[in-house]
Design an enzyme around this catalytic site. Structure first.
Site, short mmCIF file in Angstrom:
data_model
loop_
_atom_site.label_atom_id
_atom_site.label_comp_id
_atom_site.label_asym_id
_atom_site.label_seq_id
_atom_site.Cartn_x
_atom_site.Cartn_y
_atom_site.Cartn_z
N GLU A 1 51.92 39.49 6.44
CA GLU A 1 51.67 39.75 7.86
C GLU A 1 52.50 38.78 8.69
OE1 GLU A 1 47.89 38.04 9.00
OE2 GLU A 1 47.68 39.38 10.73
N ASN B 1 50.04 43.76 16.28
CA ASN B 1 50.29 43.08 15.00
C ASN B 1 50.60 44.21 14.03
OD1 ASN B 1 50.14 41.77 12.55
ND2 ASN B 1 48.40 40.49 13.14
N LYS C 1 47.57 46.69 13.42
CA LYS C 1 46.31 46.09 12.96
C LYS C 1 45.12 46.49 13.84
CE LYS C 1 44.58 41.50 11.59
NZ LYS C 1 45.00 40.06 11.50
N GLU D 1 44.13 36.13 18.03
CA GLU D 1 44.66 37.49 17.85
C GLU D 1 44.08 38.47 18.86
OE1 GLU D 1 44.58 37.25 13.10
OE2 GLU D 1 45.58 39.00 13.90
N CYS E 1 45.72 42.01 6.85
CA CYS E 1 44.92 40.79 6.84
C CYS E 1 43.41 41.00 6.96
CB CYS E 1 45.44 39.84 7.91
SG CYS E 1 44.92 38.17 7.56
N ASN F 1 47.61 36.15 6.74
CA ASN F 1 47.77 34.74 7.10
C ASN F 1 46.34 34.23 7.24
OD1 ASN F 1 50.75 34.09 8.94
ND2 ASN F 1 50.34 36.04 7.99
N1 ING Z 1 43.31 35.92 9.23
C1 ING Z 1 42.05 35.69 8.67
C2 ING Z 1 41.60 36.74 7.66
O1 ING Z 1 40.83 37.62 7.94
C3 ING Z 1 40.03 34.58 8.98
C4 ING Z 1 40.99 35.47 9.70
C5 ING Z 1 40.34 33.23 8.83
C6 ING Z 1 38.91 35.12 8.44
C7 ING Z 1 39.44 32.41 8.14
C8 ING Z 1 38.02 34.33 7.73
C9 ING Z 1 38.28 32.96 7.59
O2 ING Z 1 42.04 36.60 6.54
C10 ING Z 1 43.80 37.02 9.83
N2 ING Z 1 45.05 36.91 10.34
O3 ING Z 1 43.16 38.04 9.96
#
Ligand code: ING
Length: 300
Positions: free
Chosen positions: A46, A106, A123, A142, A168, A193
């Protein structure tokens, strides 16, 4: 058997000062390595052209838009498309898309071996928050910098099978997989990410890799599909993001996994016909689904 040799091209950290040509150079090197392993397809993460900028609160929209692509390919990303066409390899990658109408998404792109842009996905599940929350060690904006995608998950017949994409946070939501499962998807490509630390729930941090693999293994098995999950990882501007890029079989088993938090190619021979026994038996949707009882799932 319908073997497709897949390269999961995990990308290590991209710092704010790393420009697009430097990133594209790393991507091309991974693509050449994939070609040397006779890969049919290479999957990138991503937002793979820049650092994960939603970690910062930015007042000035010009500063935000600097992380977006106005055209694809552009002069800076053309070398990736040219190399793929030369090597005869398909690829997918994620980037921040700024449309001519000024909309921000995204986005992930699927390009086949002839260089044709086969599919585009924007996304849908945007995690994090939309306003500045200074209590956090870092932001996750985001919901501020991107719009929710304007099209549902698609499945395209390309590269020898039914290919789908998600991005993601989508991978944590069973609906994302099922929407493609109902379109007979055989391989789902996704980049992520994922910061190790989630400020609202720090007790989840120790489970980051477990949750990452749990959701992709479940999604693969429950929809009789391959899942290729590829990380942008390492420490970007002081923020650690998890690796654990994985290639998951329709059995739910992980058959390939990254061992580092840097640029790393994982190669696997994926037989798309492994999906058939699941789609024909335990997850024969035609025979076993009871959608008349599922209404609550699509209520607001
Ligand atoms: N990143 C994360 C994901 O869903 C996140 C958001 C971060 C969720 C930490 C849970 C814990 O993997 C993205 N970019 O969606």
């Amino acid at each position: 058997s319908r073997i497709i040799t897949v390269g999961a091209a995990q990308m290590g950290a991209i710092q704010r000062a790393d420009n697009r040509p430097a990133v594209v150079k790393r991507m091309v090197e991974l693509m050449r390595e994939a070609a040397s392993h006779r890969c049919d397809l290479i999957v990138y993460p991503e937002l793979t052209l820049t650092t994960f900028f939603p970690r910062w609160w930015m007042e000035n929209q010009d500063d935000v838009d600097a992380f977006f692509e106005r055209e694809m390919p552009s002069n800076e990303t053309a070398p990736l498309f040219n190399e793929a066409a030369k090597l005869g390899i398909g690829f997918s990658f994620g980037y921040a898309e700024l449309t001519p109408e000024g909309r921000h998404f995204n986005t992930a792109l699927l390009v086949d071996k002839t260089g044709r842009q086969v599919g585009k996905y924007r996304k849908i599940h945007l995690p994090g928050h939309a306003e500045h929350e200074p209590w956090r060690a870092f932001q996750h904006l985001e919901k501020r910098y991107f719009e929710v995608g304007d099209r549902s998950w698609g499945v395209w017949n390309a590269l020898g099978g039914n290919m789908g994409m998600m991005i993601c946070n989508d991978r944590r939501w069973p609906e994302s997989y099922r929407m493609m499962g109902l379109q007979s998807v055989e391989m789902i490509l996704l980049g992520y990410n994922t910061p190790r630390h989630n400020p609202p729930a720090p007790d989840h941090d120790r489970l980051s890799e477990f949750h990452n693999q749990l959701v992709m293994q479940a999604g693969a098995y429950q929809n009789g599909t391959w899942v290729v999950g590829v990380a942008k990882c390492g420490v970007e501007e002081g923020c650690e993001m998890i690796g654990a890029s994985s290639i998951v079989a329709p059995t739910g088993e992980i058959i390939g996994q990254a061992l580092t938090q840097g640029d790393e190619l994982i190669v696997a021979r994926c037989d798309l016909d492994l999906t058939r026994s699941y789609k024909a038996s335990i997850f024969n949707f035609e025979m076993h689904r009871q959608p008349e009882h599922y209404g609550r799932i699509v209520q607001q």
